[in-house]
Design a protein around this motif. Structure first.
Motif, PDB file in Angstrom:
ATOM      1  N   VAL A  94       8.101   2.537   3.505  1.00 21.01           N
ATOM      2  CA  VAL A  94       8.449   2.102   2.021  1.00 21.01           C
ATOM      3  C   VAL A  94       8.353   0.353   2.155  1.00 21.01           C
ATOM      4  O   VAL A  94       8.700   0.029   2.957  1.00 21.01           O
ATOM      5  CB  VAL A  94       9.478   2.259   1.571  1.00 21.01           C
ATOM      6  CG1 VAL A  94       9.783   1.354   0.255  1.00 21.01           C
ATOM      7  CG2 VAL A  94       9.918   3.763   1.746  1.00 21.01           C
ATOM      8  N   ILE A  95       7.624   0.058   1.337  1.00 22.91           N
ATOM      9  CA  ILE A  95       7.485  -1.335   1.438  1.00 22.91           C
ATOM     10  C   ILE A  95       7.577  -1.839   0.346  1.00 22.91           C
ATOM     11  O   ILE A  95       8.224  -1.554  -0.714  1.00 22.91           O
ATOM     12  CB  ILE A  95       5.776  -1.951   0.816  1.00 22.91           C
ATOM     13  CG1 ILE A  95       4.714  -1.077   2.187  1.00 22.91           C
ATOM     14  CG2 ILE A  95       5.715  -3.091   1.364  1.00 22.91           C
ATOM     15  CD1 ILE A  95       3.390  -1.522   1.882  1.00 22.91           C
ATOM     16  N   ALA A  96       8.756  -2.705   0.218  1.00 24.02           N
ATOM     17  CA  ALA A  96       9.396  -3.786  -0.598  1.00 24.02           C
ATOM     18  C   ALA A  96       8.662  -5.055  -0.652  1.00 24.02           C
ATOM     19  O   ALA A  96       8.918  -6.019  -0.140  1.00 24.02           O
ATOM     20  CB  ALA A  96      10.445  -3.687  -0.102  1.00 24.02           C
ATOM     21  N   PHE A  97       8.251  -5.564  -2.490  1.00 27.74           N
ATOM     22  CA  PHE A  97       7.372  -6.555  -3.009  1.00 27.74           C
ATOM     23  C   PHE A  97       8.656  -7.211  -3.605  1.00 27.74           C
ATOM     24  O   PHE A  97       9.414  -7.395  -4.364  1.00 27.74           O
ATOM     25  CB  PHE A  97       6.532  -5.791  -4.079  1.00 27.74           C
ATOM     26  CG  PHE A  97       5.151  -5.476  -2.571  1.00 27.74           C
ATOM     27  CD1 PHE A  97       5.146  -6.637  -1.492  1.00 27.74           C
ATOM     28  CD2 PHE A  97       4.886  -4.229  -3.245  1.00 27.74           C
ATOM     29  CE1 PHE A  97       3.838  -5.255  -0.871  1.00 27.74           C
ATOM     30  CE2 PHE A  97       4.116  -3.209  -2.936  1.00 27.74           C
ATOM     31  CZ  PHE A  97       3.540  -4.192  -1.197  1.00 27.74           C
ATOM     32  N   ALA A  98       8.697  -8.585  -2.897  1.00 30.47           N
ATOM     33  CA  ALA A  98       9.295  -9.662  -4.217  1.00 30.47           C
ATOM     34  C   ALA A  98       8.787  -9.936  -5.187  1.00 30.47           C
ATOM     35  O   ALA A  98       7.337  -9.583  -5.828  1.00 30.47           O
ATOM     36  CB  ALA A  98       9.212 -11.180  -3.022  1.00 30.47           C
ATOM     37  N   PRO A  99       9.807  -9.686  -6.765  1.00 36.33           N
ATOM     38  CA  PRO A  99       9.600  -9.530  -7.965  1.00 36.33           C
ATOM     39  C   PRO A  99       8.704 -10.815  -7.918  1.00 36.33           C
ATOM     40  O   PRO A  99       8.405 -10.617  -9.465  1.00 36.33           O
ATOM     41  CB  PRO A  99      10.363  -9.171  -8.140  1.00 36.33           C
ATOM     42  CG  PRO A  99      11.280 -10.141  -8.318  1.00 36.33           C
ATOM     43  CD  PRO A  99      10.964 -10.226  -6.348  1.00 36.33           C
ATOM     44  N   GLN A 100       8.049 -12.090  -7.826  1.00 39.29           N
ATOM     45  CA  GLN A 100       7.546 -13.287  -8.142  1.00 39.29           C
ATOM     46  C   GLN A 100       5.663 -13.054  -7.903  1.00 39.29           C
ATOM     47  O   GLN A 100       5.854 -12.715  -6.323  1.00 39.29           O
ATOM     48  CB  GLN A 100       8.250 -14.687  -7.706  1.00 39.29           C
ATOM     49  CG  GLN A 100       9.349 -14.832  -8.169  1.00 39.29           C
ATOM     50  CD  GLN A 100      10.762 -14.634  -7.206  1.00 39.29           C
ATOM     51  OE1 GLN A 100       9.953 -13.903  -6.401  1.00 39.29           O
ATOM     52  NE2 GLN A 100      11.611 -14.039  -7.779  1.00 39.29           N
ATOM     53  N   CYS A 101       5.021 -13.112  -8.254  1.00 44.24           N
ATOM     54  CA  CYS A 101       3.945 -13.665  -7.667  1.00 44.24           C
ATOM     55  C   CYS A 101       3.477 -14.565  -7.398  1.00 44.24           C
ATOM     56  O   CYS A 101       4.168 -15.449  -7.317  1.00 44.24           O
ATOM     57  CB  CYS A 101       3.001 -14.285  -9.497  1.00 44.24           C
ATOM     58  SG  CYS A 101       0.826 -14.117  -9.002  1.00 44.24           S
ATOM     59  N   PRO A 102       2.472 -14.983  -6.644  1.00 51.14           N
ATOM     60  CA  PRO A 102       2.460 -15.856  -5.168  1.00 51.14           C
ATOM     61  C   PRO A 102       2.312 -17.032  -5.784  1.00 51.14           C
ATOM     62  O   PRO A 102       1.450 -18.453  -4.856  1.00 51.14           O
ATOM     63  CB  PRO A 102       1.992 -15.116  -3.854  1.00 51.14           C
ATOM     64  CG  PRO A 102       1.301 -14.138  -4.444  1.00 51.14           C
ATOM     65  CD  PRO A 102       2.086 -14.094  -6.020  1.00 51.14           C
ATOM     66  N   HIS A 103       1.175 -16.782  -6.815  1.00 54.82           N
ATOM     67  CA  HIS A 103       0.375 -18.471  -7.298  1.00 54.82           C
ATOM     68  C   HIS A 103       1.165 -18.905  -8.460  1.00 54.82           C
ATOM     69  O   HIS A 103       1.493 -20.079  -7.978  1.00 54.82           O
ATOM     70  CB  HIS A 103      -0.155 -17.542  -8.776  1.00 54.82           C
ATOM     71  CG  HIS A 103      -1.588 -18.284  -9.657  1.00 54.82           C
ATOM     72  ND1 HIS A 103      -0.931 -18.742 -11.409  1.00 54.82           N
ATOM     73  CD2 HIS A 103      -2.016 -19.773  -8.996  1.00 54.82           C
ATOM     74  CE1 HIS A 103      -1.714 -19.617 -11.316  1.00 54.82           C
ATOM     75  NE2 HIS A 103      -2.360 -20.028 -10.134  1.00 54.82           N
ATOM     76  N   LEU A 104       2.356 -18.343  -9.732  1.00 47.92           N
ATOM     77  CA  LEU A 104       2.986 -19.702 -10.197  1.00 47.92           C
ATOM     78  C   LEU A 104       4.266 -19.119 -10.688  1.00 47.92           C
ATOM     79  O   LEU A 104       5.463 -19.916 -10.822  1.00 47.92           O
ATOM     80  CB  LEU A 104       2.529 -19.434 -11.346  1.00 47.92           C
ATOM     81  CG  LEU A 104       1.334 -21.395 -11.481  1.00 47.92           C
ATOM     82  CD1 LEU A 104       0.519 -20.940 -12.966  1.00 47.92           C
ATOM     83  CD2 LEU A 104       1.416 -21.878 -10.593  1.00 47.92           C
TER      84      LEU A 104
END
Length: 165
Positions: A94-104
């Motif tokens: 499983v991969i778990a991503f942080a909920p913020q876009c790395p742009h802004l």
């Protein structure tokens, strides 16, 4: 001439006032010195929070999981709600991503019809693996450290994409 050794009323009152000032100064100095001389509690790293069950995830699609974690900030400990986008790659991966876009730092969402993540702020799109497909995003989605124990998902700290685990 004999001088009396007994204090008069004025000397007694001045002594009481000075003593009270010294006591109040000491009561203010103790917490101030504790604050200045002893460092606050360090941030606890590698604290794992239960985010959900592996059986709740469907293969090859993203699911938003909500969990609670304790945050230590100096002397203050607070419980906060957090989210992650989890993708089940295989039966045990499983991969778990942080909920913020790395742009802004905008909150992105899963677009099931196009099978990709979409950031509404500047239209950056990301693959199900978190890689940048289009848009101004400078790097892939950040990931949570993740471990699976007894069918439960536990998320740790966030790692920026490209950083070693």
């Amino acid at each position: 001439m004999n001088q009396q050794l007994e204090p008069d009323r004025r000397t007694f009152l001045l002594s009481m006032i000075y003593g009270l000032w010294a006591f109040m100064g000491l009561m203010l100095a103790i917490p101030a010195s504790v604050y200045l001389l002893w460092p606050p509690k360090p941030k606890k790293e590698d604290v794992w929070a239960e985010a959900g069950r592996l059986s709740e995830l469907q293969a090859d699609t993203a699911a938003e999981l909500v969990f609670r974690r304790n945050r230590v900030d100096g002397w203050k400990v607070s419980s906060e709600k957090a989210t992650t986008w989890a993708v089940k790659i295989s039966t045990d991966e499983v991969i778990a991503f942080a909920p913020q876009c790395p742009h802004l730092g905008c909150a992105y969402h899963w677009n099931a019809s196009k099978h990709e993540f979409l950031c509404p702020c500047h239209a950056s799109t990301f693959s199900i693996q978190g890689e940048v497909l289009t848009g101004p995003a400078p790097r892939a989605l950040d990931r949570y450290d993740l471990k699976i124990e007894h069918g439960k998902l536990f998320v740790g700290s966030v790692r920026k994409s490209g950083e070693p685990a």
